[in-house]
Scaffold this active site. Structure first.
Site, PDB file in Angstrom:
ATOM      1  N   ASP A 127       3.871  10.376  -0.028  1.00  0.00           N
ATOM      2  CA  ASP A 127       2.896   9.343   0.329  1.00  0.00           C
ATOM      3  C   ASP A 127       1.724   9.518  -0.635  1.00  0.00           C
ATOM      4  O   ASP A 127       0.994  10.504  -0.552  1.00  0.00           O
ATOM      5  CB  ASP A 127       2.447   9.548   1.784  1.00  0.00           C
ATOM      6  CG  ASP A 127       1.418   8.519   2.229  1.00  0.00           C
ATOM      7  OD1 ASP A 127       0.808   7.861   1.351  1.00  0.00           O
ATOM      8  OD2 ASP A 127       1.216   8.376   3.445  1.00  0.00           O
ATOM      9  N   VAL A 128       1.567   8.570  -1.540  1.00  0.00           N
ATOM     10  CA  VAL A 128       0.572   8.757  -2.606  1.00  0.00           C
ATOM     11  C   VAL A 128      -0.869   8.758  -2.093  1.00  0.00           C
ATOM     12  O   VAL A 128      -1.778   9.138  -2.830  1.00  0.00           O
ATOM     13  CB  VAL A 128       0.717   7.697  -3.722  1.00  0.00           C
ATOM     14  CG1 VAL A 128       2.031   7.847  -4.460  1.00  0.00           C
ATOM     15  CG2 VAL A 128       0.536   6.289  -3.189  1.00  0.00           C
ATOM     16  N   ASN A 172       2.836   2.580  -9.320  1.00  0.00           N
ATOM     17  CA  ASN A 172       3.201   1.220  -8.920  1.00  0.00           C
ATOM     18  C   ASN A 172       3.127   1.007  -7.415  1.00  0.00           C
ATOM     19  O   ASN A 172       3.026  -0.130  -6.950  1.00  0.00           O
ATOM     20  CB  ASN A 172       4.631   0.955  -9.438  1.00  0.00           C
ATOM     21  CG  ASN A 172       5.303  -0.193  -8.727  1.00  0.00           C
ATOM     22  OD1 ASN A 172       5.079  -1.358  -9.038  1.00  0.00           O
ATOM     23  ND2 ASN A 172       6.153   0.133  -7.739  1.00  0.00           N
ATOM     24  N   TYR A 193      -7.086  -7.063  -0.604  1.00  0.00           N
ATOM     25  CA  TYR A 193      -6.094  -6.706  -1.632  1.00  0.00           C
ATOM     26  C   TYR A 193      -6.698  -6.894  -3.024  1.00  0.00           C
ATOM     27  O   TYR A 193      -6.562  -6.025  -3.896  1.00  0.00           O
ATOM     28  CB  TYR A 193      -4.855  -7.575  -1.443  1.00  0.00           C
ATOM     29  CG  TYR A 193      -3.768  -7.367  -2.473  1.00  0.00           C
ATOM     30  CD1 TYR A 193      -2.874  -6.299  -2.364  1.00  0.00           C
ATOM     31  CD2 TYR A 193      -3.614  -8.248  -3.548  1.00  0.00           C
ATOM     32  CE1 TYR A 193      -1.854  -6.120  -3.302  1.00  0.00           C
ATOM     33  CE2 TYR A 193      -2.604  -8.075  -4.487  1.00  0.00           C
ATOM     34  CZ  TYR A 193      -1.728  -7.011  -4.362  1.00  0.00           C
ATOM     35  OH  TYR A 193      -0.722  -6.839  -5.292  1.00  0.00           O
ATOM     36  N   LYS A 221      -7.226  -4.187  -6.101  1.00  0.00           N
ATOM     37  CA  LYS A 221      -6.588  -4.309  -7.411  1.00  0.00           C
ATOM     38  C   LYS A 221      -7.626  -4.385  -8.532  1.00  0.00           C
ATOM     39  O   LYS A 221      -7.404  -3.860  -9.633  1.00  0.00           O
ATOM     40  CB  LYS A 221      -5.643  -5.505  -7.425  1.00  0.00           C
ATOM     41  CG  LYS A 221      -4.403  -5.282  -6.540  1.00  0.00           C
ATOM     42  CD  LYS A 221      -3.592  -4.057  -6.988  1.00  0.00           C
ATOM     43  CE  LYS A 221      -2.255  -3.935  -6.294  1.00  0.00           C
ATOM     44  NZ  LYS A 221      -1.425  -2.842  -6.821  1.00  0.00           N
ATOM     45  N   THR A 252       9.649 -10.580  -5.637  1.00  0.00           N
ATOM     46  CA  THR A 252       9.868  -9.600  -4.562  1.00  0.00           C
ATOM     47  C   THR A 252       9.307 -10.225  -3.276  1.00  0.00           C
ATOM     48  O   THR A 252       8.532 -11.184  -3.344  1.00  0.00           O
ATOM     49  CB  THR A 252       9.134  -8.254  -4.821  1.00  0.00           C
ATOM     50  OG1 THR A 252       7.762  -8.407  -4.442  1.00  0.00           O
ATOM     51  CG2 THR A 252       9.230  -7.810  -6.267  1.00  0.00           C
TER      52      THR A 252
HETATM   53  N1  NAP Z   1       5.397  -8.912  -6.059  1.00  0.00           N
HETATM   54  C1  NAP Z   1       4.312  -9.465  -6.567  1.00  0.00           C
HETATM   55  O1  NAP Z   1       4.208 -10.711  -6.632  1.00  0.00           O
HETATM   56  C2  NAP Z   1       3.188  -8.604  -7.118  1.00  0.00           C
HETATM   57  C3  NAP Z   1       2.171  -9.234  -7.825  1.00  0.00           C
HETATM   58  C4  NAP Z   1       1.138  -8.465  -8.340  1.00  0.00           C
HETATM   59  C5  NAP Z   1       1.123  -7.102  -8.167  1.00  0.00           C
HETATM   60  N2  NAP Z   1       2.118  -6.496  -7.458  1.00  0.00           N
HETATM   61  C6  NAP Z   1       2.057  -5.050  -7.311  1.00  0.00           C
HETATM   62  O2  NAP Z   1       3.247  -4.473  -7.791  1.00  0.00           O
HETATM   63  C7  NAP Z   1       3.509  -3.257  -7.098  1.00  0.00           C
HETATM   64  C8  NAP Z   1       4.932  -3.285  -6.551  1.00  0.00           C
HETATM   65  O3  NAP Z   1       5.034  -4.352  -5.635  1.00  0.00           O
HETATM   66  P1  NAP Z   1       6.427  -5.011  -5.185  1.00  0.00           P
HETATM   67  O4  NAP Z   1       6.247  -6.459  -5.213  1.00  0.00           O
HETATM   68  O5  NAP Z   1       7.529  -4.387  -5.933  1.00  0.00           O
HETATM   69  O6  NAP Z   1       6.431  -4.592  -3.643  1.00  0.00           O
HETATM   70  P2  NAP Z   1       7.374  -3.634  -2.787  1.00  0.00           P
HETATM   71  O7  NAP Z   1       8.803  -3.973  -3.017  1.00  0.00           O
HETATM   72  O8  NAP Z   1       6.832  -3.676  -1.400  1.00  0.00           O
HETATM   73  O9  NAP Z   1       7.124  -2.207  -3.420  1.00  0.00           O
HETATM   74  C9  NAP Z   1       6.076  -1.372  -3.047  1.00  0.00           C
HETATM   75  C10 NAP Z   1       6.614   0.037  -3.021  1.00  0.00           C
HETATM   76  O10 NAP Z   1       5.536   0.942  -2.789  1.00  0.00           O
HETATM   77  C11 NAP Z   1       5.979   1.955  -1.896  1.00  0.00           C
HETATM   78  N3  NAP Z   1       4.820   2.466  -1.180  1.00  0.00           N
HETATM   79  C12 NAP Z   1       3.985   1.787  -0.351  1.00  0.00           C
HETATM   80  N4  NAP Z   1       3.047   2.608   0.143  1.00  0.00           N
HETATM   81  C13 NAP Z   1       3.291   3.829  -0.398  1.00  0.00           C
HETATM   82  C14 NAP Z   1       2.671   5.099  -0.264  1.00  0.00           C
HETATM   83  N5  NAP Z   1       1.601   5.277   0.526  1.00  0.00           N
HETATM   84  N6  NAP Z   1       3.179   6.146  -0.954  1.00  0.00           N
HETATM   85  C15 NAP Z   1       4.270   5.992  -1.747  1.00  0.00           C
HETATM   86  N7  NAP Z   1       4.894   4.812  -1.914  1.00  0.00           N
HETATM   87  C16 NAP Z   1       4.412   3.754  -1.236  1.00  0.00           C
HETATM   88  C17 NAP Z   1       6.991   1.273  -0.980  1.00  0.00           C
HETATM   89  O11 NAP Z   1       7.968   2.185  -0.494  1.00  0.00           O
HETATM   90  P3  NAP Z   1       7.784   2.969   0.897  1.00  0.00           P
HETATM   91  O12 NAP Z   1       7.386   1.932   1.903  1.00  0.00           O
HETATM   92  O13 NAP Z   1       9.115   3.589   1.149  1.00  0.00           O
HETATM   93  O14 NAP Z   1       6.733   4.003   0.659  1.00  0.00           O
HETATM   94  C18 NAP Z   1       7.642   0.260  -1.927  1.00  0.00           C
HETATM   95  O15 NAP Z   1       8.820   0.776  -2.503  1.00  0.00           O
HETATM   96  C19 NAP Z   1       2.435  -3.138  -6.006  1.00  0.00           C
HETATM   97  O16 NAP Z   1       1.387  -2.296  -6.455  1.00  0.00           O
HETATM   98  C20 NAP Z   1       1.934  -4.566  -5.880  1.00  0.00           C
HETATM   99  O17 NAP Z   1       0.619  -4.620  -5.387  1.00  0.00           O
HETATM  100  C21 NAP Z   1       3.159  -7.220  -6.928  1.00  0.00           C
END
Ligand code: NAP
Length: 270
Positions: free
Chosen positions: A68-69, A107, A175, A179, A210
């Protein structure tokens, strides 16, 4: 002339947080495809094991570590695990220690929103700060402390968002604040540590394929239609397109790129 980059990360150890799903999984797969041994981290074991399986099925090497980061001890243990775990823990490896952390991709992130600020529960505010800001700080600090001891230094890419530093959409105040903080934190840290041989950059995705980019009640088809109507590119980004930007910034080709914030959003923030 055609060039191939398939060996940019051969022999390097790469740590990816949030690698059990979405962008993090695509990043982990892309590094492994280019020769890296990848430590994939997140809180839940099962999705991490699935990422490892996907990498191994393609002939790559990966190791799942739960963390857990938002907890300092977990972030530190994660870096230790990446550096110290014997190669024998990785399939088809010998018995020597991995020895270095060459690349880290911070990430892991959460989005809790959709409602106006006045309706945002304090717990959601705190969770996003904990994971998105404190989590990046703790991981970054642990990674830099290791990388600056290495003769070859290291490269770090933090995954931020267009929300915050580039756009200010309704329903995402907390959020966006987290960011914007990731981007600012990363740029200052880049200035702090480039002379230590640690190169830090940011990738800011816009809407990416996603579940995080789905609005409440929206289907993938609805999202595609929204993107067609509102984004200059006419579609959202694939996770692989975000991964490509991360790999570029982590690669030697970007050796003089320091503290930049690379937006991958189909023109959405123009
Ligand atoms: N999808 C978009 O449109 C988008 C746009 C801009 C930015 N982002 C950013 O891109 C990154 C990845 O997002 P995604 O869309 O791929 O979402 P996602 O599929 O929900 O991935 C987020 C990952 O972070 C892990 N996580 C959450 N809390 C954590 C913690 N406390 N410690 C360790 N791991 C943790 C989750 O796994 P666990 O729950 O197992 O820990 C999950 O695998 C995020 O930072 C998000 O803000 C996404």
């Amino acid at each position: 002339m055609t060039t191939t980059n398939t060996t940019r990360f051969t022999g390097r150890t790469v740590l990816v947080t949030g690698a059990g799903s979405g962008i993090g999984r695509a990043v982990a797969l892309a590094f492994a495809a280019e020769g890296a041994q990848v430590v994939v981290a997140g809180r839940r074991r099962e999705p991490l094991d699935e990422t490892v399986r996907l990498i191994e099925d393609r002939g790559g090497k990966a190791l799942a570590v739960t963390a857990d980061v938002s907890r300092a001890e977990d972030a530190e243990a994660l870096v230790r695990a990446a550096v110290d775990l014997p190669r024998s823990r990785l399939r088809s490896s010998g018995g020597t220690p991995i020895g270095s952390l060459d690349v880290a991709v911070n990430n892991a992130g959460v989005f809790r929103g959709g409602q106006p600020l006045a309706d945002l529960p304090e717990a959601d505010w705190r969770e996003q700060l904990d994971v998105n800001v404190t989590g990046v700080f703790l991981a970054l600090r642990a990674e830099i402390r290791r990388m600056r001891t290495q003769p070859s230094g290291g490269a770090i890419v933090n995954v931020s968002s267009t929300f915050g530093a580039h756009t200010s959409p309704a329903g995402a105040a907390a959020y966006s604040a987290t960011k914007a903080a990731v981007t600012a934190l990363s740029r200052s840290a880049a200035a702090d540590h480039i002379r230590d041989g640690v190169r830090i950059n940011v990738v800011s995705p816009g809407a990416t394929a996603t579940p995080m980019s789905l609005r409440r009640g929206e289907t993938e088809a609805d999202r595609a239609e929204r993107a067609r109507a509102t984004l200059p590119l006419g579609r959202i980004s694939a996770t692989e397109e975000v991964a490509a930007a991360v790999l570029h910034l982590a690669s030697d080709a970007a050796a003089s790129t320091v503290g930049t914030d690379l937006v991958v959003d189909g023109g959405g923030s123009l």
